[in-house]
Scaffold this motif. Structure first.
Motif: not given
Length: 112
Positions: A11-19, A82-87
């Motif tokens: 779980l991540v907030q919008p704008g966050g990143s996950l790998r 790598q996922m950045n600027s998640l929406k």
């Protein structure tokens, strides 16, 4: 037997990143193109990115261009995303794919 094990979702907030990572076994990893696909509830399976065996990305979905980066470590038989600027619209189950084989998936939820 081909085995693909994804990890790194959450779980991540919008704008966050996950790998995301995908540990592969049962085949010669370096010889195959690898892909990440995703499926949101009630939606079709979508190809997110494809990486050739030579290590050059051959495809990014328009929706993730400029935000996601696919890569591989052949020595570790591991695929990454790598996922950045998640929406919020990136929320989905993400799967690693080789040929017709797919892992069990890792859930990515983007929410405030």
């Amino acid at each position: 037997e081909v085995r693909l094990v994804e990890s790194g979702g959450g779980l991540v907030q919008p704008g966050g990143s996950l790998r995301l990572s995908c540990a592969a076994s049962g085949f010669i990893f370096g010889s195959y193109a690898m892909s990440w696909v995703r499926q949101a509830p009630g939606k079709r399976l979508e190809t997110v990115s494809i990486l050739s065996s030579r290590g050059s990305p051959t495809y990014y979905a328009e929706a993730v261009k400029g935000r996601f980066t696919i890569s591989r470590d052949d020595a570790k038989s591991t695929l990454y995303l790598q996922m950045n600027s998640l929406k919020t619209e990136d929320t989905a189950m993400y799967y690693c794919v080789v040929g017709e084989a797919r892992g069990q998936g890792t859930q990515v939820t983007v929410s405030s």
